[in-house]
Scaffold this motif. Structure first.
Motif, short mmCIF file in Angstrom:
data_model
loop_
_atom_site.label_atom_id
_atom_site.label_comp_id
_atom_site.label_asym_id
_atom_site.label_seq_id
_atom_site.Cartn_x
_atom_site.Cartn_y
_atom_site.Cartn_z
N TYR A 36 0.80 -1.22 0.00
CA TYR A 36 0.00 0.00 0.00
C TYR A 36 0.84 1.28 0.00
N PRO A 37 1.77 1.45 0.95
CA PRO A 37 2.54 2.70 0.95
C PRO A 37 3.36 2.88 -0.31
N GLU A 38 3.91 1.78 -0.83
CA GLU A 38 4.76 1.90 -2.01
C GLU A 38 3.94 2.27 -3.24
N MET A 39 2.72 1.78 -3.31
CA MET A 39 1.84 2.18 -4.42
C MET A 39 1.52 3.66 -4.35
N ALA A 40 1.32 4.17 -3.15
CA ALA A 40 1.08 5.61 -2.99
C ALA A 40 2.29 6.39 -3.50
N ARG A 41 3.48 5.94 -3.16
CA ARG A 41 4.70 6.63 -3.60
C ARG A 41 4.86 6.57 -5.12
N LEU A 42 4.48 5.46 -5.72
CA LEU A 42 4.55 5.36 -7.17
C LEU A 42 3.64 6.38 -7.85
N ALA A 43 2.58 6.79 -7.16
CA ALA A 43 1.66 7.80 -7.68
C ALA A 43 2.08 9.21 -7.27
N ASP A 44 3.28 9.34 -6.67
CA ASP A 44 3.77 10.62 -6.15
C ASP A 44 2.86 11.18 -5.06
N ALA A 45 2.15 10.29 -4.40
CA ALA A 45 1.33 10.67 -3.25
C ALA A 45 2.09 10.34 -1.97
N THR A 46 1.59 10.84 -0.86
CA THR A 46 2.23 10.64 0.44
C THR A 46 1.42 9.67 1.29
N PRO A 47 1.99 8.54 1.69
CA PRO A 47 1.25 7.63 2.59
C PRO A 47 1.19 8.22 4.00
N ILE A 48 0.01 8.28 4.55
CA ILE A 48 -0.20 8.73 5.93
C ILE A 48 -0.58 7.51 6.75
N ILE A 49 0.33 7.10 7.63
CA ILE A 49 0.14 5.85 8.37
C ILE A 49 -0.53 6.12 9.71
N LEU A 50 -1.63 5.41 9.97
CA LEU A 50 -2.36 5.54 11.24
C LEU A 50 -2.18 4.25 12.04
N PRO A 51 -1.35 4.27 13.07
CA PRO A 51 -1.12 3.06 13.87
C PRO A 51 -2.39 2.62 14.60
N THR A 52 -2.53 1.31 14.76
CA THR A 52 -3.61 0.73 15.56
C THR A 52 -2.98 -0.11 16.67
N LEU A 53 -3.80 -0.59 17.59
CA LEU A 53 -3.30 -1.30 18.76
C LEU A 53 -3.78 -2.74 18.79
N ILE A 54 -2.94 -3.61 19.31
CA ILE A 54 -3.31 -5.02 19.41
C ILE A 54 -4.49 -5.20 20.36
N CYS A 55 -4.58 -4.34 21.37
CA CYS A 55 -5.70 -4.44 22.32
C CYS A 55 -7.03 -4.03 21.68
N ASP A 56 -6.95 -3.34 20.53
CA ASP A 56 -8.15 -2.98 19.78
C ASP A 56 -8.32 -3.88 18.55
N ASN A 57 -7.67 -5.03 18.59
CA ASN A 57 -7.69 -5.97 17.46
C ASN A 57 -7.19 -5.34 16.17
N PHE A 58 -6.29 -4.38 16.31
CA PHE A 58 -5.66 -3.71 15.17
C PHE A 58 -6.69 -3.02 14.26
N LEU A 59 -7.75 -2.51 14.84
CA LEU A 59 -8.79 -1.84 14.05
C LEU A 59 -8.63 -0.33 14.16
N LEU A 60 -8.94 0.37 13.10
CA LEU A 60 -8.79 1.81 13.03
C LEU A 60 -9.77 2.51 13.96
N ASP A 61 -9.26 3.44 14.74
CA ASP A 61 -10.09 4.26 15.63
C ASP A 61 -10.66 5.41 14.81
N PRO A 62 -11.99 5.52 14.71
CA PRO A 62 -12.58 6.59 13.90
C PRO A 62 -12.14 7.99 14.33
N GLU A 63 -11.93 8.20 15.61
CA GLU A 63 -11.49 9.51 16.08
C GLU A 63 -10.09 9.84 15.59
#
Length: 480
Positions: A201-228
């Motif tokens: 995913y990040p490398e594909m963004a770079r190939l498009a000259d876009a910037t990957p913005i990485i949002l870390p998740t937590l194992i205690c949240d089952n690695f799911l994205l926090d909407p906030e």
């Protein structure tokens, strides 16, 4: 390409032969790059030269000429390519395969492909296509027969409606994703990617000259994205949000209620699109149920749904995937494909039609595979859960465990050296246990290691015993 890992020195070496770099018929060019204890840098690193002309790496080699004078050949590469890291999962899988071919009894749990054969009815459809002479070019976007079958599948199984001109069939879902990113992203745009993420995913963004913005998740949240967290990171530059459910590398899946919360946030931003990677949708364990993001209110118009045949139908080598979405975006993907690979294999497309004809969610053939994956998951979750210093989030889909071994970091392993991170721990397991795994830093989370359980239960039992034995001499550096 030849790859070798040297544990005793803590140095990883990658050699790239001249065939990858380009060479004159009468001369050879080669590059050897060394990295200290980090498969994170298992690549020709992107050299930051922002203050130098055109971000370029000056790389010159001498080539023989017919005259007595020598001319220098410019073998520099595109800065876009230099910004991209090679796939670490591919590198490790290739290395483990080379070891196995050399007679080393390595257990390979790095690759992300089912260990099952393609179901016979699908294989037979491909064989018949060859026998019947169905071996010519197809329409660029795919045969009408296959696109019609895909439309039917998406409506019946996913609750989303498309016409055949809103589908593009490609040489695998990876191509579908890359074309989507290239089609909708402009230089300077931001692509929002929850971590842990699929390595590409990040490398594909770079190939498009876009910037990957990485949002870390937590194992205690089952690695799911926090909407906030998502809402706090959206900006005027945000163009694409990539979601993968069930997830590679974690096996987590997004419940419908969580997706609805994410959709509410996305709806506030008219420029933000969503790429929904649903390649693992059928490999999911009850009571979990899959929800397509495009089926949510107001999301069809801004969602690009990617799926394929590799995972659920055990068709990795057939190279067949597809994208579905609004015609404006899909037509752009089709244009890119027309000037690159053209259409997918005619033979694979006939097999794809047969796959979609197996019944809802792939019918009995797929449910049998999924049950085997569940049995393997249950064994590994129970076994690793009993080890000291290990954290696990039980996966609800796909065929991966993403295990937190970070309590072992900082330990000096006799005859090996210091366990510093996920990469060095993976090298330790390869050296001491002869088990090939993928370090979590490849997926954006260095605390974990990915284990693929797309292998027989007997193989997994042997792998676990090897890993357990290798950990006996190690003690957690910090309490868990």
């Amino acid at each position: 390409m030849a790859v070798s890992l040297h544990n005793s020195t803590g140095i990883s070496r990658v050699g790239f032969d001249s065939q990858f770099l380009g060479s004159h018929s009468a001369s050879k060019a080669s590059v050897s790059v060394s990295f200290h204890s980090s498969l994170t840098n298992l690549s020709l690193k992107s050299v930051e030269t922002s203050k130098q002309q055109s971000y370029r790496i000056a790389a010159m080699s001498k080539a023989e000429s017919s005259s007595s004078d020598q001319v220098k050949l410019d073998i520099s590469l595109s800065p876009r390519v230099n910004s991209v890291k090679p796939s670490k999962t591919v590198a490790i899988t290739d290395h483990a395969t080379a070891l196995a071919q050399a007679g080393v009894p390595v257990i390979r749990l790095a690759a992300g492909e089912p260990d099952f054969d393609t179901p016979a009815i699908i294989a037979e459809a491909g064989i018949n296509a060859i026998r019947e002479g169905y071996t010519r070019y197809t329409p660029n976007a795919g045969t009408l027969e296959l696109r019609t079958a895909i439309c039917h599948k998406l409506k019946e199984e996913n609750g989303i409606s498309y016409s055949h001109d809103q589908i593009v069939v490609s040489n695998g879902a990876k191509q579908s994703i890359l074309q989507a990113v290239l089609a909708v992203c402009s230089p300077g745009d931001e692509v929002i990617i929850p971590a842990p993420y699929w390595v590409s995913y990040p490398e594909m963004a770079r190939l498009a000259d876009a910037t990957p913005i990485i949002l870390p998740t937590l194992i205690c949240d089952n690695f799911l994205l926090d909407p906030e967290v998502l809402e706090s990171k959206i900006s005027a530059k945000s163009r694409l949000l990539i979601l993968c459910s069930p997830s590679n590398p974690t096996g987590s899946f997004y419940p419908k209620k969580l997706l609805e919360k994410i959709a509410e946030i996305v709806a506030k931003h008219p420029r933000l699109l969503v790429l929904s990677d649903e390649i693992y949708e059928h490999i999911i364990y009850a009571p979990a149920t899959h929800t397509s993001f495009a089926s949510l209110p107001g999301m069809w118009e801004r969602t690009l749904t990617v799926n394929g045949f590799s995972k659920a139908f055990a068709m990795t080598g057939w190279r067949l995937g597809y994208i579905a979405g609004p015609k404006h975006f899909v037509a752009a993907c089709n244009k890119i494909q027309s000037q690159s690979t053209s259409g997918a294999s005619s033979i694979a497309q006939k097999a794809g039609v047969a796959a979609l004809g197996l019944g809802y969610a792939g019918g009995e053939a797929i449910s049998t595979m999924v049950e085997a994956f569940r049995e393997r998951r249950d064994f590994l979750v129970k076994s690793f859960g009993e080890l000291e210093g290990v954290k696990i989030s039980e996966p609800q889909g796909a065929f991966y465990l993403f295990i937190d071994f970070s309590s072992y970091y900082g330990i000096e392993a006799e005859g090996f050296g210091k366990i510093e991170n996920s990469e060095s721990l993976c090298r330790y397991f390869l050296d001491k246990a002869q088990v090939a795994l993928v370090p979590g830093d490849a997926f954006g989370d260095d605390s974990c290691i990915r284990i693929s359980y797309a292998a027989s239960l007997t193989t997994l039992q042997a792998a676990f015993e090897r890993i357990k034995k290798a950990l006996i001499s190690l003690r957690p550096a910090v309490p868990v």
